[in-house]
Structures are given as structure tokens and as C-alpha cells.
Design a protein around this motif. Structure first.
Motif, PDB file in Angstrom:
ATOM      1  N   GLU A 146      -1.404   3.841  15.043  1.00  0.00           N
ATOM      2  CA  GLU A 146      -2.586   5.060  15.551  1.00  0.00           C
ATOM      3  C   GLU A 146      -2.182   6.048  16.435  1.00  0.00           C
ATOM      4  OE1 GLU A 146      -5.460   2.448  16.976  1.00  0.00           O
ATOM      5  OE2 GLU A 146      -5.848   1.432  15.149  1.00  0.00           O
ATOM      6  N   GLY A 147      -2.487   7.271  16.133  1.00  0.00           N
ATOM      7  CA  GLY A 147      -2.048   8.480  16.851  1.00  0.00           C
ATOM      8  C   GLY A 147      -0.829   9.064  16.797  1.00  0.00           C
ATOM      9  N   ARG A 148      -0.277   8.615  15.677  1.00  0.00           N
ATOM     10  CA  ARG A 148       1.278   9.194  14.876  1.00  0.00           C
ATOM     11  C   ARG A 148       0.882  10.026  13.833  1.00  0.00           C
ATOM     12  NH1 ARG A 148       5.609   6.412  17.544  1.00  0.00           N
ATOM     13  NH2 ARG A 148       6.639   8.354  16.880  1.00  0.00           N
ATOM     14  N   SER A 149       1.535  10.886  13.871  1.00  0.00           N
ATOM     15  CA  SER A 149       1.568  11.892  12.465  1.00  0.00           C
ATOM     16  C   SER A 149       1.733  11.130  11.267  1.00  0.00           C
ATOM     17  CB  SER A 149       2.446  12.946  12.683  1.00  0.00           C
ATOM     18  OG  SER A 149       2.478  13.845  11.319  1.00  0.00           O
ATOM     19  N   SER A 150       1.006  11.272  10.114  1.00  0.00           N
ATOM     20  CA  SER A 150       1.033  10.487   8.988  1.00  0.00           C
ATOM     21  C   SER A 150       2.544  10.839   8.234  1.00  0.00           C
ATOM     22  CB  SER A 150      -0.114  10.912   8.049  1.00  0.00           C
ATOM     23  OG  SER A 150      -0.138  12.069   7.928  1.00  0.00           O
ATOM     24  N   VAL A 151       2.935  11.815   8.347  1.00  0.00           N
ATOM     25  CA  VAL A 151       4.346  12.266   7.964  1.00  0.00           C
ATOM     26  C   VAL A 151       5.467  11.566   8.414  1.00  0.00           C
ATOM     27  CG1 VAL A 151       3.695  14.332   7.150  1.00  0.00           C
ATOM     28  CG2 VAL A 151       4.646  14.346   9.335  1.00  0.00           C
ATOM     29  N   GLU A 152       5.209  10.798   9.721  1.00  0.00           N
ATOM     30  CA  GLU A 152       6.185  10.048  10.244  1.00  0.00           C
ATOM     31  C   GLU A 152       6.169   8.524   9.538  1.00  0.00           C
ATOM     32  OE1 GLU A 152       6.718  10.390  14.700  1.00  0.00           O
ATOM     33  OE2 GLU A 152       4.900  11.239  14.668  1.00  0.00           O
ATOM     34  N   MET A 153       5.092   8.166   8.993  1.00  0.00           N
ATOM     35  CA  MET A 153       5.000   6.935   8.440  1.00  0.00           C
ATOM     36  C   MET A 153       6.109   6.357   7.677  1.00  0.00           C
ATOM     37  SD  MET A 153       2.716   5.608  10.182  1.00  0.00           S
ATOM     38  CE  MET A 153       1.797   4.416   9.260  1.00  0.00           C
TER      39      MET A 153
ATOM     40  N   ASP B 239      -1.141  10.308  -2.112  1.00  0.00           N
ATOM     41  CA  ASP B 239      -2.647  10.019  -2.093  1.00  0.00           C
ATOM     42  C   ASP B 239      -3.304  10.964  -0.994  1.00  0.00           C
ATOM     43  OD1 ASP B 239      -4.806   9.015  -3.410  1.00  0.00           O
ATOM     44  OD2 ASP B 239      -5.147   7.607  -1.997  1.00  0.00           O
ATOM     45  N   LEU B 240      -2.900  10.637   0.301  1.00  0.00           N
ATOM     46  CA  LEU B 240      -3.608  11.360   1.368  1.00  0.00           C
ATOM     47  C   LEU B 240      -3.585  12.606   1.222  1.00  0.00           C
ATOM     48  CD1 LEU B 240      -4.386  10.718   4.435  1.00  0.00           C
ATOM     49  CD2 LEU B 240      -2.259  10.955   4.888  1.00  0.00           C
ATOM     50  N   TYR B 241      -2.659  13.421   0.679  1.00  0.00           N
ATOM     51  CA  TYR B 241      -2.504  14.735   0.784  1.00  0.00           C
ATOM     52  C   TYR B 241      -2.958  15.306  -0.694  1.00  0.00           C
ATOM     53  CZ  TYR B 241      -0.650  15.127   5.458  1.00  0.00           C
ATOM     54  OH  TYR B 241      -0.539  15.008   6.914  1.00  0.00           O
ATOM     55  N   HIS B 242      -3.239  14.532  -1.526  1.00  0.00           N
ATOM     56  CA  HIS B 242      -3.782  14.854  -2.878  1.00  0.00           C
ATOM     57  C   HIS B 242      -2.620  15.557  -3.552  1.00  0.00           C
ATOM     58  CE1 HIS B 242      -7.467  13.450  -1.272  1.00  0.00           C
ATOM     59  NE2 HIS B 242      -7.402  14.361  -0.406  1.00  0.00           N
ATOM     60  N   VAL B 243      -1.608  15.321  -3.805  1.00  0.00           N
ATOM     61  CA  VAL B 243      -0.335  15.834  -4.401  1.00  0.00           C
ATOM     62  C   VAL B 243       0.138  14.845  -5.351  1.00  0.00           C
ATOM     63  CG1 VAL B 243       1.086  15.345  -2.455  1.00  0.00           C
ATOM     64  CG2 VAL B 243       1.430  17.365  -3.837  1.00  0.00           C
TER      65      VAL B 243
ATOM     66  N   GLY C 192      11.626  10.142   1.879  1.00  0.00           N
ATOM     67  CA  GLY C 192      10.375  10.092   1.307  1.00  0.00           C
ATOM     68  C   GLY C 192       9.668  11.200   1.908  1.00  0.00           C
ATOM     69  N   LEU C 193       9.106  12.275   1.253  1.00  0.00           N
ATOM     70  CA  LEU C 193       8.154  12.963   1.655  1.00  0.00           C
ATOM     71  C   LEU C 193       6.845  13.198   0.915  1.00  0.00           C
ATOM     72  CD1 LEU C 193      10.666  16.130   1.959  1.00  0.00           C
ATOM     73  CD2 LEU C 193       9.815  14.877   3.819  1.00  0.00           C
ATOM     74  N   PRO C 194       5.761  13.563   1.327  1.00  0.00           N
ATOM     75  CA  PRO C 194       4.587  13.887   0.504  1.00  0.00           C
ATOM     76  C   PRO C 194       4.768  14.834  -0.576  1.00  0.00           C
ATOM     77  CG  PRO C 194       4.236  15.025   2.771  1.00  0.00           C
ATOM     78  CD  PRO C 194       5.530  13.968   2.750  1.00  0.00           C
ATOM     79  N   GLY C 195       4.537  14.081  -1.627  1.00  0.00           N
ATOM     80  CA  GLY C 195       4.744  15.298  -2.858  1.00  0.00           C
ATOM     81  C   GLY C 195       6.306  15.096  -3.402  1.00  0.00           C
TER      82      GLY C 195
ATOM     83  N   ARG D 215      -6.011  16.832  10.801  1.00  0.00           N
ATOM     84  CA  ARG D 215      -4.649  17.151  11.056  1.00  0.00           C
ATOM     85  C   ARG D 215      -3.576  16.148  10.650  1.00  0.00           C
ATOM     86  NH1 ARG D 215      -4.106  17.053  17.199  1.00  0.00           N
ATOM     87  NH2 ARG D 215      -5.473  15.179  16.827  1.00  0.00           N
ATOM     88  N   GLY D 216      -3.961  15.026  10.090  1.00  0.00           N
ATOM     89  CA  GLY D 216      -3.053  14.176   9.393  1.00  0.00           C
ATOM     90  C   GLY D 216      -2.603  13.123  10.491  1.00  0.00           C
ATOM     91  N   ILE D 217      -3.423  13.132  11.576  1.00  0.00           N
ATOM     92  CA  ILE D 217      -2.920  12.045  12.470  1.00  0.00           C
ATOM     93  C   ILE D 217      -3.629  10.741  12.258  1.00  0.00           C
ATOM     94  CG2 ILE D 217      -3.287  11.490  14.943  1.00  0.00           C
ATOM     95  CD1 ILE D 217      -1.383  13.906  14.323  1.00  0.00           C
TER      96      ILE D 217
END
Length: 492
Positions: free
Chosen positions: A52-59, A84-88, A174-177, A406-408
Motif C-alpha cells: 500500500e502506498g507504492r506505485s502500481s508499476v513497481e509491483m 487489466d489495471l491500465y486497460h491495455v 514486465g511492463l503494463p502492456g 495516479r496508480g498508487i
């Protein structure tokens, strides 16, 4: 492993040949038979909370730290969650690169469990001295040349993961998209060679299982015995043909009779799965929402279900590759048809999947599409909530992230394979203990047969211990000045 045996209490601590830390506590009645047995997990990782509190792209770089054995599974589930989160929707090439990397991971992880963790119970023998129930005992049985093949194959698969993921233990590609790195022609030629050798290795492993296990009547008797049998529901990821798929598809559930009970997208998991919590454990106990939690019991009226190799095969209509399909059919023919409820048959299903993963790796390595350069679709949507699902070696793995605009990360839920299996594992340990321990008669071989009940699931307790509240098991010894024990205070 240390065993502590009193008149009415047997403690196995720590349990062995698994990822994580745990104990088995067995309680006997006045006749010396098992009254209760529990699997106790004295650790908490808490990844959901401190995400919690971290950027989702760090996950995709955070969650692999949960486990050094299955980091690629968490990495893959996480990047699918970001899709799925960024609909891509990633390009086809990116999906194939991901699945190629993931197939290599499934091969090396299944080989790890069969040869290093679970296999010694059969290759060496469940009653063999505990000093030989390990990889060295397996090498002594199968020969040094065979051991070299095992090591070589796992090394080559890990090299594929390193090339595509950036590093083998905690991948970073791994990256979104999509993915951050494509495949060169030189890479492909190497991957082809490794994949062809992986198929041969998997065939060798299947034959080894047949020669060592299936030709031993005593082993087959143990596999099919009542102490290692539970009639539950089963869940697995399947493709459009209801064939086993590790990377993508829908979740399919079959009932104890093998009939389809549900089939749904991973994003709809909350409509089908609920999570029960016990105060005495950090592990959650999922159950089928539309059946309900009836406690640690099996049967059609209980919402308990199982995941992992045997569950995947039970929940499917077959394998998507020809050699694996042949072995799939042979397994069910030998064990009397579908579904198979024998816990120790998870080992057999695992080698069938090893063959499938190798064939799938071979198909992808020879696919010219993996050389294309279109490997990412850039996201442009505002994130809200995402769910990603893959099949980890140990079963269904679900990541669910909820974020702000913001994706947090505001909240995260990681429903890992061993969590799905936590209730069945608890049930299996107790049933095995009741089946092998009678009239105060206890020896090392018997206790190993109790451990075999959980080992078949290939549990990862580090991944699984997320639940709060829970009581950390505690034992405090109070010593006198002469260093003798004055008192022992326990919280279990």
C-alpha cells in the motif's frame, strides 16, 4: 528435522522439503491414536499490507521478492494485473514472449519439486533413512549421468528466464502492456536447442516415474490409499478448448464427480471465492462462495477446493500438446477415470505438466512471431482496479490491485496457490496422521508419511502467510540460575 515425542503429543519441527517454515503438531488420545493434527505456520510476510502506498508499476518488481522459488509466477501475475489495471492489451508477440519465459519457469520448478523435494519419497522410498531422502539419495538411485541431465536442463531453463526477464530470481522485464525486451535470431536459435532438449528431459522424467513408482506395487498402494484421498472440488485455468493453460484463459471448477460447477474470468473471482480466517493461523482458507464454508471437511456439500497439478488436470478436458495428452490419458486410465482424488497423484500430474510445459516451450521457441519488434502497447487509461491470473506451479495465482487515479496502491490482495490449498493441506495432514499412527507406535518412516501429505501440494508457506489477525505461535523457556528449565510458556 527434529521430532519431539511425548506420551500424547508429537511435534515435527521444522517440516522439511518445502519453501517456508512450518511445524506439524499431532495430538494423541488415551488409546495412542491421533485425535487431532494441525499444520502450524509461524511466519508472516505481509506483502499485501506494505504494498500500500507504492506505485502500481513497481509491483512486478516488488512481488517476486515474496519467494525465491516462484518469483517468475508473481512477476507474471503482476504484469497481467497491470494490463487489466491500465486497460491495455499487449501485442501478440509480447504475450508469446511472456509465455515462452513462463514455460521455461514451469519446467525448472516442476523439475525442482520432483527431483529435490517430493521425488525422494518415491525414488528413494518413504521408509528410507531420512539422511538419504534427499537429492543425494535420488542421485544414488538414478545415477550420476541422469543427475547431470537434471542439472543441465534446469540451468538452461533458468538461462532463458535470465535472458528474457533480466535476472532469474527476481525478473524485471514486465511492463503494463507488454515486455521491455524482444528476442533476437541468435536468442531464438539457443531457445530452440534448449526447448528440444527440455522435451527429451521431460520424456525421461515421465519414464522414470513409470519405472520407479508405477512398477512398485507398494508405492501404488500408498498413492491410492484412503489416508491420502479427499473428494473435493478442483479449480484450474483452461483455454477455449478446456485444455490446461498456465498463462491465460478462464478459471474452471469441477465438482467431486468431475462435472463443471463454474467457469469464469479471473476478474470475477470475488463472485466465486470467499476467504475464511482462523485466529490460529496467518494463512487464509478460501472456499467456494456458492457452496459455503462447512469447515475442514471434503465432499460435495463442502466449499473446499484444490488447485495445483492434479487439480488442473481434473478441471480440464485434456492437454494442448500431443505427448502430454497421451500421458494424461494414461494416468486417468490407470487410476480408474476422472476425477482422481488421491493426493499423492499430484506428483504424477506434475510430470505430465512437465512434459506439456516442455512441448509448449518448443512450440513457442520455433514460432517466428517471437522475433517481431512490436512488444508493447503503451497504456493511456486512468487506473482503478486490476486482476491478473496465472497458474503458478503450485496452482492458481491471483493478484488484485486497487489504486487511486495516479496508480498508487490503496489495497492489494494476493490469493496464492498455497492459500487456495490451505484447507485441503490441513485436512490431508490430519487424515494421513490418523491413517499411519496407531496405538502409540511411531517411527521416523511414519512421520515422513505424514509429511508426504503436505509435500504433494508443493506448498510455499512464504507466499501464503498474509492473513491478519493471527497469533504468532510462541514458546518461552524460563531458566533458573543453574540453567535448568524452570517453566515453559506456550502460545499455539
Amino acid at each position: 528435522m527434529e521430532e519431539k515425542v511425548s506420551n500424547k503429543h508429537i511435534s515435527i519441527q521444522p517440516i522439511t522439503r518445502l519453501e517456508g517454515h512450518g511445524n506439524i503438531e499431532i495430538f494423541l488420545n488415551d488409546e495412542g491414536n491421533v485425535e487431532r493434527a494441525v499444520l502450524q505456520v509461524p511466519e508472516l510476510r505481509g506483502f499485501e499490507k506494505f504494498s500500500e502506498g507504492r506505485s502500481s508499476v513497481e509491483m512486478p518488481r516488488i512481488t517476486p521478492k515474496i519467494c525465491g522459488v516462484c518469483p517468475t509466477a508473481h512477476h507474471m501475475a503482476s504484469q497481467k494485473t497491470l494490463d487489466d489495471l491500465y486497460h491495455v492489451d499487449p501485442p501478440a508477440t509480447a504475450k508469446k514472449i511472456r509465455e515462452l519465459m513462463y514455460s521455461a519457469f514451469m519446467i525448472e520448478d516442476h523439475a525442482l519439486h520432483f527431483y529435490f523435494l517430493g521425488g525422494p519419497d518415491f525414488v528413494v522410498g518413504p521408509d528410507a533413512p531420512k539422511g538419504s531422502r534427499n537429492i543425494l539419495g535420488v542421485i544414488d538411485k538414478v545415477g550420476l549421468d541422469a543427475a547431470k541431465v537434471v542439472i543441465k536442463n534446469r540451468k538452461q531453463c533458468r538461462e532463458i528466464i535470465t535472458d528474457l526477464g533480466g535476472r532469474v530470481i527476481h525478473p524485471v522485464s514486465g511492463l503494463p502492456g507488454g515486455v521491455s525486451k524482444g528476442i533476437t535470431k541468435e536468442d531464438q536459435e539457443k531457445f530452440k536447442k534448449y526447448a528440444d532438449e527440455a522435451v527429451a528431459f521431460a520424456q525421461f522424467t515421465v519414464q522414470l516415474f513409470k519405472d520407479v513408482v508405477l512398477k512398485n506395487d507398494e508405492y501404488v498402494k500408498i498413492i491410492t490409499s484412503d489416508p491420502y484421498t479427499h473428494k473435493t472440488y478442483y479449480m484450474g485455468l483452461v483455454d477455449k478448448n478446456n485444455h490446461v493453460n498456465f498463462y491465460d484463459g478462464q478459471l474452471r471448477v469441477v465438482d467431486p464427480e468431475g462435472k463443471e460447477f463454474a467457469k469464469f474470468n479471473g476478474s470475477d473471482y470475488k463472485d466465486h471465492i470467499r476467504e475464511h480466517v482462523e485466529k490460529w493461523s496467518y494463512i487464509k482458507f478460501p472456499f467456494l462462495k456458492n457452496v459455503g464454508w462447512k469447515g475442514f471437511v471434503d465432499g460435495k456439500d463442502s466449499g473446499v477446493y484444490r488447485v495445483a497439478p492434479l487439480a488442473r488436470l481434473n478441471a480440464s478436458d485434456g492437454m494442448a500438446t500431443p505427448l502430454a495428452q497421451k500421458e494424461y490419458e494414461f494416468m486417468y486410465e490407470t487410476l480408474g477415470g476422472k476425477p482422481v482424488h488421491h493426493t499423492l497423484a499430484f506428483h504424477w500430474a506434475r510430470v505430465v505438466e512437465l512434459l506439456y510445459a516442455s512441448e509448449r516451450l518448443q512450440e513457442l521457441a520455433h514460432d517466428e512471431d517471437i522475433l517481431k519488434t512490436d512488444i508493447r502497447t503503451l497504456p493511456d487509461a486512468i487506473p482503478t482496479e486490476g486482476v491478473g491470473v496465472v497458474e503458478a506451479p503450485r496452482g492458481v495465482l491471483i493478484h488484485n490491485y486497487m489504486t487511486d487515479e495516479r496508480g498508487i496502491i490503496q489495497k492489494a490482495n494476493l490469493l496464492v496457490a498455497t492459500v487456495h490449498n490451505s484447507a485441503p493441506i490441513t485436512m490431508s495432514v490430519e487424515k494421513a496422521a490418523k491413517g499411519v499412527i496407531k496405538n502409540f507406535q511411531v517411527d521416523d518412516g511414519m512421520l515422513n508419511k505424514v509429511e508426504m501429505a503436505f509435500r504433494a501440494y508443493d506448498p510455499c508457506l512464504a507466499c501464503a502467510t498474509h492473513s491478519l489477525p493471527g497469533n504468532m505461535p510462541l514458546r518461552v523457556k524460563i531458566f533458573k540460575s543453574d540453567r535448568t528449565v524452570h517453566d515453559v510458556i506456550e502460545r499455539i
